[in-house]
Design an enzyme around this catalytic site. Structure first.
Site, PDB file in Angstrom:
ATOM      1  N   HIS A 135      27.745   8.189  -3.537  1.00 25.29           N
ATOM      2  CA  HIS A 135      28.558   8.988  -4.476  1.00 25.29           C
ATOM      3  C   HIS A 135      29.695   9.688  -3.743  1.00 25.29           C
ATOM      4  O   HIS A 135      29.596  10.901  -3.483  1.00 25.29           O
ATOM      5  CB  HIS A 135      27.670  10.029  -5.161  1.00 25.29           C
ATOM      6  CG  HIS A 135      28.256  10.615  -6.401  1.00 25.29           C
ATOM      7  ND1 HIS A 135      29.204  11.612  -6.410  1.00 25.29           N
ATOM      8  CD2 HIS A 135      28.029  10.331  -7.703  1.00 25.29           C
ATOM      9  CE1 HIS A 135      29.520  11.952  -7.646  1.00 25.29           C
ATOM     10  NE2 HIS A 135      28.821  11.182  -8.450  1.00 25.29           N
ATOM     11  N   ILE A 141      31.945  12.793  -2.912  1.00 28.29           N
ATOM     12  CA  ILE A 141      32.002  13.949  -3.805  1.00 28.29           C
ATOM     13  C   ILE A 141      30.575  14.349  -4.159  1.00 28.29           C
ATOM     14  O   ILE A 141      29.750  13.487  -4.500  1.00 28.29           O
ATOM     15  CB  ILE A 141      32.785  13.628  -5.092  1.00 28.29           C
ATOM     16  CG1 ILE A 141      34.244  13.298  -4.760  1.00 28.29           C
ATOM     17  CG2 ILE A 141      32.728  14.798  -6.064  1.00 28.29           C
ATOM     18  CD1 ILE A 141      35.054  12.881  -5.974  1.00 28.29           C
ATOM     19  N   GLY A 144      27.858  16.441  -9.764  1.00 38.84           N
ATOM     20  CA  GLY A 144      27.804  17.658 -10.560  1.00 38.84           C
ATOM     21  C   GLY A 144      26.380  18.073 -10.894  1.00 38.84           C
ATOM     22  O   GLY A 144      26.066  19.273 -10.916  1.00 38.84           O
ATOM     23  N   VAL A 145      25.521  17.097 -11.149  1.00 35.54           N
ATOM     24  CA  VAL A 145      24.138  17.439 -11.490  1.00 35.54           C
ATOM     25  C   VAL A 145      23.430  18.108 -10.320  1.00 35.54           C
ATOM     26  O   VAL A 145      22.537  18.952 -10.513  1.00 35.54           O
ATOM     27  CB  VAL A 145      23.364  16.183 -11.947  1.00 35.54           C
ATOM     28  CG1 VAL A 145      23.886  15.695 -13.278  1.00 35.54           C
ATOM     29  CG2 VAL A 145      23.426  15.076 -10.897  1.00 35.54           C
ATOM     30  N   GLU A 149      21.697  21.716 -10.015  1.00 39.10           N
ATOM     31  CA  GLU A 149      20.355  21.856  -9.433  1.00 39.10           C
ATOM     32  C   GLU A 149      20.349  22.925  -8.343  1.00 39.10           C
ATOM     33  O   GLU A 149      19.425  23.746  -8.265  1.00 39.10           O
ATOM     34  CB  GLU A 149      19.899  20.514  -8.862  1.00 39.10           C
ATOM     35  CG  GLU A 149      18.636  20.565  -8.034  1.00 39.10           C
ATOM     36  CD  GLU A 149      17.399  20.999  -8.823  1.00 39.10           C
ATOM     37  OE1 GLU A 149      16.462  21.520  -8.189  1.00 39.10           O
ATOM     38  OE2 GLU A 149      17.373  20.804 -10.058  1.00 39.10           O
TER      39      GLU A 149
END
Length: 234
Positions: A135, A141, A144-145, A149
């Site tokens: 990723h 990057i 976002g998840v 978290e």
């Protein structure tokens, strides 16, 4: 004879033990020289000239002092100009509270903690994080998840403390709302996360929290979190 003596007495200076003091008269010529020297019109009086000169010099000195304060100290090396984040909880203390372990422990240090209210923690994002190979391979990057978290784990540090209900040994997501991602987080960034407890229902072990994450003082992620505490048997 009497007339000559009286005239001599009238016009003769009075005897004195000190030498006479002569005052230099101020003439238009001297004023014009002062005006020309300061580059001001001759019509200005001397008092106005001095006043304007004082104001200009004070403005100049103020400007110089402000610029000097903003300018970086060139003699101090860049590695000595910035202080490190304080340590309120180190990684060992964090591991004693959170049940997460590698590769899913996403909090490195707590830099501020208000019992039962809020916590601020950091995550050092490095190219060695296991999610970067996928990723993305050409542009690493942070997902976002995983930012969400990491923020939830900071919230867990608040919820699992005795002030909130630390007898519970774990916590779960119950919901997330109004999550926004403002800027990408890349390798080399330091993610600074603040989680604030908004509402707590101790009876049910449910808490509502607000969270914001920053990089370099700019918001990169924010949202509202609903979390529930529980035990291993729940």
């Amino acid at each position: 004879m009497s007339t000559a003596a009286s005239s001599t007495t009238l016009f003769s200076p009075a005897p004195s033990s000190q030498p006479p003091i002569f005052h230099k008269p101020t003439t238009a010529l001297s004023l014009s020289r002062v005006s020309l020297g300061l580059g001001l019109p001759r019509s200005l009086p001397l008092s106005t000239t001095h006043l304007k000169t004082r104001r200009n010099s004070s403005r100049f000195s103020t400007c110089c002092s402000t610029d000097a304060a903003k300018a970086p100290d060139k003699e101090t090396p860049i590695e000595l100009r910035y202080e490190a984040f304080p340590t309120v909880m180190d990684i060992n203390q964090i591991r004693e509270i959170l049940p997460h372990r590698f590769p899913f422990l996403l909090v490195d240090r707590v830099i501020e903690y208000n019992p039962g209210v809020s916590a601020v923690a950091i995550k050092n994002v490095t190219i060695n994080d296991n999610f970067f190979p996928g990723h993305f391979p050409e542009r690493p990057i942070m997902p976002g998840v995983l930012m969400v978290e990491a923020m939830a784990q900071v919230g867990g540090l608040v919820m699992l403390q005795p002030e909130v209900g630390g007898s519970r040994d774990t916590f779960f997501f119950a919901g997330i709302d109004k999550v926004r991602f403002r800027k990408p987080v890349i390798a080399g960034d330091t993610l600074v996360m603040r989680m604030t407890l908004v509402k707590l229902q101790k009876r049910f072990g449910i808490a509502k929290m607000e969270g914001k994450a920053y990089v370099g003082g700019e918001v990169v992620c924010e949202g509202e979190f609903l979390m529930a505490t529980g035990t291993g048997s729940d």
